[in-house]
Motif scaffolding. Structure first.
Motif, PDB file in Angstrom:
ATOM      1  N   ALA A  46       1.221  -1.446   0.390  1.00 35.81           N
ATOM      2  CA  ALA A  46      -0.079   0.362   0.296  1.00 35.81           C
ATOM      3  C   ALA A  46       0.741   1.157  -0.135  1.00 35.81           C
ATOM      4  N   ASP A  47       0.185   2.316  -1.299  1.00 34.58           N
ATOM      5  CA  ASP A  47       0.890   3.428  -0.699  1.00 34.58           C
ATOM      6  C   ASP A  47      -0.147   4.181   0.703  1.00 34.58           C
ATOM      7  N   ARG A  48      -1.598   3.802   0.618  1.00 35.78           N
ATOM      8  CA  ARG A  48      -2.237   4.021   2.153  1.00 35.78           C
ATOM      9  C   ARG A  48      -3.206   3.350   1.901  1.00 35.78           C
ATOM     10  N   ILE A  49      -3.284   2.623   3.216  1.00 30.48           N
ATOM     11  CA  ILE A  49      -4.232   1.721   4.020  1.00 30.48           C
ATOM     12  C   ILE A  49      -5.840   2.602   3.954  1.00 30.48           C
ATOM     13  N   VAL A  50      -6.798   1.556   4.025  1.00 23.62           N
ATOM     14  CA  VAL A  50      -7.846   2.493   4.878  1.00 23.62           C
ATOM     15  C   VAL A  50      -8.615   0.847   5.130  1.00 23.62           C
TER      16      VAL A  50
END
Ligand code: ADP
Ligand code: ADP
Length: 225
Positions: free
Chosen positions: A201-205
Protein backbone atom coordinates in the motif's frame (compact mmCIF):
# COMPACT_ATOMS: atom_id res chain seq x y z
CA UNK A 1 -4.68 6.31 -15.03
CA UNK A 2 -7.41 8.05 -13.12
CA UNK A 3 -8.42 9.12 -9.67
CA UNK A 4 -11.39 7.47 -7.98
CA UNK A 5 -13.70 9.45 -5.76
CA UNK A 6 -16.29 7.94 -3.43
CA UNK A 7 -18.66 10.62 -2.21
CA UNK A 8 -20.98 9.42 0.54
CA UNK A 9 -21.00 6.01 -1.15
CA UNK A 10 -22.94 3.40 0.79
CA UNK A 11 -24.68 0.07 0.30
CA UNK A 12 -27.63 -1.50 2.03
CA UNK A 13 -29.25 -4.86 1.49
CA UNK A 14 -32.83 -4.24 2.57
CA UNK A 15 -32.58 -2.86 6.08
CA UNK A 16 -29.08 -4.13 6.65
CA UNK A 17 -26.24 -1.68 6.00
CA UNK A 18 -23.18 -3.38 4.46
CA UNK A 19 -21.22 -0.16 3.84
CA UNK A 20 -22.05 3.11 5.61
CA UNK A 21 -21.95 6.15 3.36
CA UNK A 22 -18.34 7.27 3.30
CA UNK A 23 -15.96 9.59 1.49
CA UNK A 24 -12.67 8.53 -0.01
CA UNK A 25 -10.43 10.06 -2.67
CA UNK A 26 -7.99 7.69 -4.34
CA UNK A 27 -5.24 9.55 -6.16
CA UNK A 28 -4.10 8.98 -9.71
CA UNK A 29 -1.51 6.18 -9.62
CA UNK A 30 -2.04 5.42 -5.95
CA UNK A 31 -2.00 1.85 -4.60
CA UNK A 32 -4.78 1.85 -2.03
CA UNK A 33 -5.43 -1.17 0.18
CA UNK A 34 -8.80 -1.83 1.82
CA UNK A 35 -7.97 -3.86 4.93
CA UNK A 36 -10.23 -5.43 7.52
CA UNK A 37 -11.82 -8.62 8.83
CA UNK A 38 -14.29 -10.76 6.89
CA UNK A 39 -17.69 -9.11 6.54
CA UNK A 40 -16.52 -5.51 7.12
CA UNK A 41 -17.57 -4.35 3.65
CA UNK A 42 -14.33 -4.43 1.63
CA UNK A 43 -15.63 -6.55 -1.24
CA UNK A 44 -18.88 -4.64 -1.42
CA UNK A 45 -16.93 -1.38 -1.72
CA UNK A 46 -14.73 -2.82 -4.46
CA UNK A 47 -17.70 -4.28 -6.30
CA UNK A 48 -19.46 -0.92 -6.21
CA UNK A 49 -16.40 0.67 -7.85
CA UNK A 50 -16.40 -2.15 -10.43
CA UNK A 51 -20.11 -1.75 -11.12
CA UNK A 52 -20.85 -5.34 -10.07
CA UNK A 53 -22.98 -4.05 -7.20
CA UNK A 54 -25.35 -1.09 -7.36
CA UNK A 55 -24.75 1.91 -5.12
CA UNK A 56 -27.47 2.68 -2.57
CA UNK A 57 -26.34 6.20 -1.63
CA UNK A 58 -23.83 8.71 -2.93
CA UNK A 59 -21.75 9.19 -6.06
CA UNK A 60 -18.84 7.31 -7.57
CA UNK A 61 -16.47 9.25 -9.85
CA UNK A 62 -13.65 7.77 -11.92
CA UNK A 63 -11.43 10.27 -13.69
CA UNK A 64 -13.92 12.95 -12.68
CA UNK A 65 -16.85 11.24 -14.41
CA UNK A 66 -19.91 10.04 -12.52
CA UNK A 67 -20.09 6.26 -12.89
CA UNK A 68 -23.12 5.26 -10.78
CA UNK A 69 -25.13 3.96 -13.72
CA UNK A 70 -22.28 3.23 -16.14
CA UNK A 71 -21.92 -0.36 -17.34
CA UNK A 72 -18.98 -2.22 -15.70
CA UNK A 73 -17.20 -2.68 -19.02
CA UNK A 74 -17.31 1.05 -19.74
CA UNK A 75 -15.78 2.21 -16.46
CA UNK A 76 -12.15 1.75 -17.46
CA UNK A 77 -11.64 -0.71 -14.61
CA UNK A 78 -10.31 -4.27 -14.65
CA UNK A 79 -10.81 -6.62 -11.73
CA UNK A 80 -8.68 -9.55 -10.58
CA UNK A 81 -10.61 -12.11 -8.53
CA UNK A 82 -9.57 -14.43 -5.74
CA UNK A 83 -10.65 -17.53 -7.65
CA UNK A 84 -9.07 -16.34 -10.95
CA UNK A 85 -12.39 -16.74 -12.82
CA UNK A 86 -10.72 -18.11 -15.95
CA UNK A 87 -12.56 -19.94 -18.72
CA UNK A 88 -11.47 -23.59 -18.35
CA UNK A 89 -12.05 -24.57 -21.98
CA UNK A 90 -10.13 -21.67 -23.46
CA UNK A 91 -6.38 -21.36 -23.77
CA UNK A 92 -4.31 -18.90 -21.77
CA UNK A 93 -4.03 -16.74 -24.86
CA UNK A 94 -7.80 -16.77 -25.44
CA UNK A 95 -8.46 -16.04 -21.77
CA UNK A 96 -6.14 -13.07 -21.84
CA UNK A 97 -7.53 -11.70 -25.10
CA UNK A 98 -11.23 -12.27 -24.35
CA UNK A 99 -12.15 -8.72 -23.35
CA UNK A 100 -10.36 -7.27 -26.37
CA UNK A 101 -12.14 -9.70 -28.68
CA UNK A 102 -15.48 -8.60 -27.23
CA UNK A 103 -14.42 -5.02 -27.99
CA UNK A 104 -13.89 -6.14 -31.60
CA UNK A 105 -10.21 -5.33 -31.59
CA UNK A 106 -8.47 -6.76 -34.71
CA UNK A 107 -6.99 -10.24 -34.13
CA UNK A 108 -3.42 -9.24 -34.95
CA UNK A 109 -3.52 -6.41 -32.46
CA UNK A 110 -4.93 -8.70 -29.74
CA UNK A 111 -2.16 -11.25 -30.38
CA UNK A 112 0.48 -8.56 -30.18
CA UNK A 113 -0.85 -7.13 -26.94
CA UNK A 114 -1.33 -10.53 -25.31
CA UNK A 115 2.19 -11.56 -26.36
CA UNK A 116 3.67 -8.41 -24.80
CA UNK A 117 1.87 -8.91 -21.49
CA UNK A 118 2.61 -12.67 -21.46
CA UNK A 119 6.27 -11.81 -21.87
CA UNK A 120 6.13 -9.38 -18.97
CA UNK A 121 4.54 -12.03 -16.73
CA UNK A 122 6.63 -15.01 -17.83
CA UNK A 123 3.64 -16.71 -19.49
CA UNK A 124 4.88 -16.96 -23.07
CA UNK A 125 5.44 -20.71 -22.99
CA UNK A 126 1.96 -21.33 -21.56
CA UNK A 127 -0.12 -19.42 -24.11
CA UNK A 128 -1.52 -22.56 -25.79
CA UNK A 129 -2.28 -24.34 -22.50
CA UNK A 130 -5.64 -24.55 -20.71
CA UNK A 131 -5.88 -23.08 -17.17
CA UNK A 132 -6.48 -26.53 -15.64
CA UNK A 133 -2.94 -27.61 -16.50
CA UNK A 134 -1.33 -24.60 -14.78
CA UNK A 135 -0.21 -24.07 -11.19
CA UNK A 136 -2.07 -21.65 -8.92
CA UNK A 137 0.58 -18.99 -9.36
CA UNK A 138 0.47 -19.32 -13.14
CA UNK A 139 -3.31 -19.07 -13.14
CA UNK A 140 -3.18 -15.96 -11.04
CA UNK A 141 -0.65 -14.47 -13.48
CA UNK A 142 -3.09 -15.20 -16.31
CA UNK A 143 -5.85 -13.46 -14.36
CA UNK A 144 -3.58 -10.46 -13.80
CA UNK A 145 -2.48 -10.53 -17.45
CA UNK A 146 -6.09 -10.54 -18.59
CA UNK A 147 -6.60 -7.34 -16.60
CA UNK A 148 -3.41 -5.69 -17.90
CA UNK A 149 -4.12 -6.25 -21.60
CA UNK A 150 -7.19 -4.07 -21.28
CA UNK A 151 -4.97 -1.14 -20.22
CA UNK A 152 -7.50 -0.06 -17.60
CA UNK A 153 -7.46 3.28 -15.82
CA UNK A 154 -7.94 1.43 -12.53
CA UNK A 155 -7.06 -2.08 -11.30
CA UNK A 156 -9.34 -3.69 -8.72
CA UNK A 157 -7.96 -6.65 -6.78
CA UNK A 158 -10.20 -8.83 -4.59
CA UNK A 159 -7.93 -10.91 -2.32
CA UNK A 160 -5.99 -12.08 -5.39
CA UNK A 161 -3.37 -14.05 -3.47
CA UNK A 162 -5.43 -15.72 -0.78
CA UNK A 163 -5.73 -19.06 -2.63
CA UNK A 164 -1.98 -19.43 -2.99
CA UNK A 165 0.38 -21.16 -0.59
CA UNK A 166 2.52 -19.01 1.68
CA UNK A 167 5.71 -19.13 -0.36
CA UNK A 168 3.99 -18.31 -3.63
CA UNK A 169 2.05 -15.54 -1.94
CA UNK A 170 5.29 -13.78 -1.04
CA UNK A 171 6.62 -14.15 -4.59
CA UNK A 172 3.41 -12.90 -6.22
CA UNK A 173 3.24 -10.01 -3.77
CA UNK A 174 6.67 -8.88 -4.91
CA UNK A 175 5.63 -9.30 -8.53
CA UNK A 176 2.54 -7.17 -7.96
CA UNK A 177 4.71 -4.52 -6.36
CA UNK A 178 7.08 -4.48 -9.35
CA UNK A 179 4.14 -4.37 -11.69
CA UNK A 180 2.71 -1.34 -9.94
CA UNK A 181 6.09 0.40 -9.95
CA UNK A 182 6.32 -0.26 -13.65
CA UNK A 183 2.77 0.55 -14.79
CA UNK A 184 1.73 3.04 -12.11
CA UNK A 185 -1.97 2.31 -12.62
CA UNK A 186 -4.33 3.41 -9.85
CA UNK A 187 -5.07 0.27 -7.82
CA UNK A 188 -7.60 -0.66 -5.17
CA UNK A 189 -6.64 -3.87 -3.39
CA UNK A 190 -8.84 -5.75 -0.92
CA UNK A 191 -7.25 -8.01 1.68
CA UNK A 192 -7.48 -9.16 5.29
CA UNK A 193 -3.72 -9.82 5.30
CA UNK A 194 -1.79 -7.16 7.21
CA UNK A 195 1.55 -8.05 5.66
CA UNK A 196 0.14 -7.66 2.16
CA UNK A 197 -1.35 -4.31 3.13
CA UNK A 198 1.89 -3.17 4.72
CA UNK A 199 4.10 -4.07 1.77
CA UNK A 200 1.86 -3.09 -1.14
CA UNK A 201 0.00 0.00 0.00
CA UNK A 202 0.76 3.64 -0.52
CA UNK A 203 -2.19 4.14 1.78
CA UNK A 204 -4.32 1.78 3.85
CA UNK A 205 -8.01 2.19 4.59
CA UNK A 206 -8.95 0.05 7.57
CA UNK A 207 -12.63 -0.93 7.51
CA UNK A 208 -14.66 -2.28 10.38
CA UNK A 209 -18.38 -3.01 10.39
CA UNK A 210 -19.04 -1.13 7.15
CA UNK A 211 -17.27 2.06 8.18
CA UNK A 212 -13.77 3.45 7.73
CA UNK A 213 -11.98 2.94 11.03
CA UNK A 214 -8.66 4.45 9.99
CA UNK A 215 -6.82 5.89 6.97
CA UNK A 216 -3.09 6.39 6.66
CA UNK A 217 0.25 5.25 5.31
CA UNK A 218 1.29 1.74 6.38
CA UNK A 219 3.55 3.31 8.98
CA UNK A 220 0.80 5.52 10.38
CA UNK A 221 -1.65 2.61 10.56
CA UNK A 222 0.78 0.27 12.30
CA UNK A 223 2.26 2.81 14.68
CA UNK A 224 -1.21 3.53 16.05
CA UNK A 225 -1.69 1.57 19.29
P1 ADP B 1 -15.80 -8.34 3.21
O1 ADP B 1 -15.43 -8.21 1.78
O2 ADP B 1 -15.11 -7.32 4.07
O3 ADP B 1 -15.64 -9.72 3.73
P2 ADP B 1 -18.47 -7.94 2.27
O4 ADP B 1 -18.38 -6.65 1.55
O5 ADP B 1 -18.43 -9.20 1.47
O6 ADP B 1 -17.34 -7.96 3.37
O7 ADP B 1 -19.78 -7.96 3.14
C1 ADP B 1 -20.18 -6.88 3.97
C2 ADP B 1 -21.48 -7.21 4.65
O8 ADP B 1 -22.53 -7.23 3.70
C3 ADP B 1 -21.51 -8.57 5.31
O9 ADP B 1 -22.27 -8.45 6.51
C4 ADP B 1 -22.22 -9.45 4.30
O10 ADP B 1 -22.86 -10.52 4.92
C5 ADP B 1 -23.21 -8.47 3.70
N1 ADP B 1 -23.54 -8.81 2.32
C6 ADP B 1 -22.67 -8.89 1.27
N2 ADP B 1 -23.30 -9.22 0.15
C7 ADP B 1 -24.60 -9.35 0.49
C8 ADP B 1 -25.78 -9.68 -0.24
N3 ADP B 1 -25.73 -9.96 -1.57
N4 ADP B 1 -26.95 -9.72 0.41
C9 ADP B 1 -27.00 -9.44 1.74
N5 ADP B 1 -25.94 -9.13 2.50
C10 ADP B 1 -24.76 -9.08 1.87
P1 ADP C 1 -15.96 -12.52 0.51
O1 ADP C 1 -14.92 -13.56 0.23
O2 ADP C 1 -15.81 -11.32 -0.33
O3 ADP C 1 -16.15 -12.20 1.96
P2 ADP C 1 -18.42 -13.94 0.71
O4 ADP C 1 -18.04 -15.35 0.72
O5 ADP C 1 -18.74 -13.20 1.95
O6 ADP C 1 -17.28 -13.13 -0.07
O7 ADP C 1 -19.61 -13.69 -0.30
C1 ADP C 1 -19.68 -14.37 -1.51
C2 ADP C 1 -20.92 -13.92 -2.26
O8 ADP C 1 -22.08 -14.03 -1.44
C3 ADP C 1 -20.87 -12.45 -2.68
O9 ADP C 1 -21.41 -12.33 -3.97
C4 ADP C 1 -21.72 -11.73 -1.67
O10 ADP C 1 -22.33 -10.58 -2.25
C5 ADP C 1 -22.74 -12.78 -1.29
N1 ADP C 1 -23.15 -12.63 0.14
C6 ADP C 1 -22.34 -12.43 1.18
N2 ADP C 1 -23.03 -12.32 2.32
C7 ADP C 1 -24.33 -12.49 1.99
C8 ADP C 1 -25.55 -12.49 2.71
N3 ADP C 1 -25.59 -12.26 4.03
N4 ADP C 1 -26.67 -12.70 2.04
C9 ADP C 1 -26.66 -12.89 0.72
N5 ADP C 1 -25.55 -12.90 -0.03
C10 ADP C 1 -24.39 -12.70 0.59
Amino acid sequence: MANVSLQQVGKSYGKSVAVEAFNLDIRDGEFLVLLGPSGCGKSTTLRMIAGLESITTGDLLIGGERMNEVDPKNRGVAMVFQNYALYPHKTVEENMGMALKLQKMPKAEISERVAGVADMLGLTEYLERKPGSLSGGQRQRVAIGRAIVRTPQVFLFDEPLSNLDAKLRVKMRMELQELHDRLGVTSVYVTHDQVEAMTLADRIVVMDGGVIAQVGSPREVYDTP
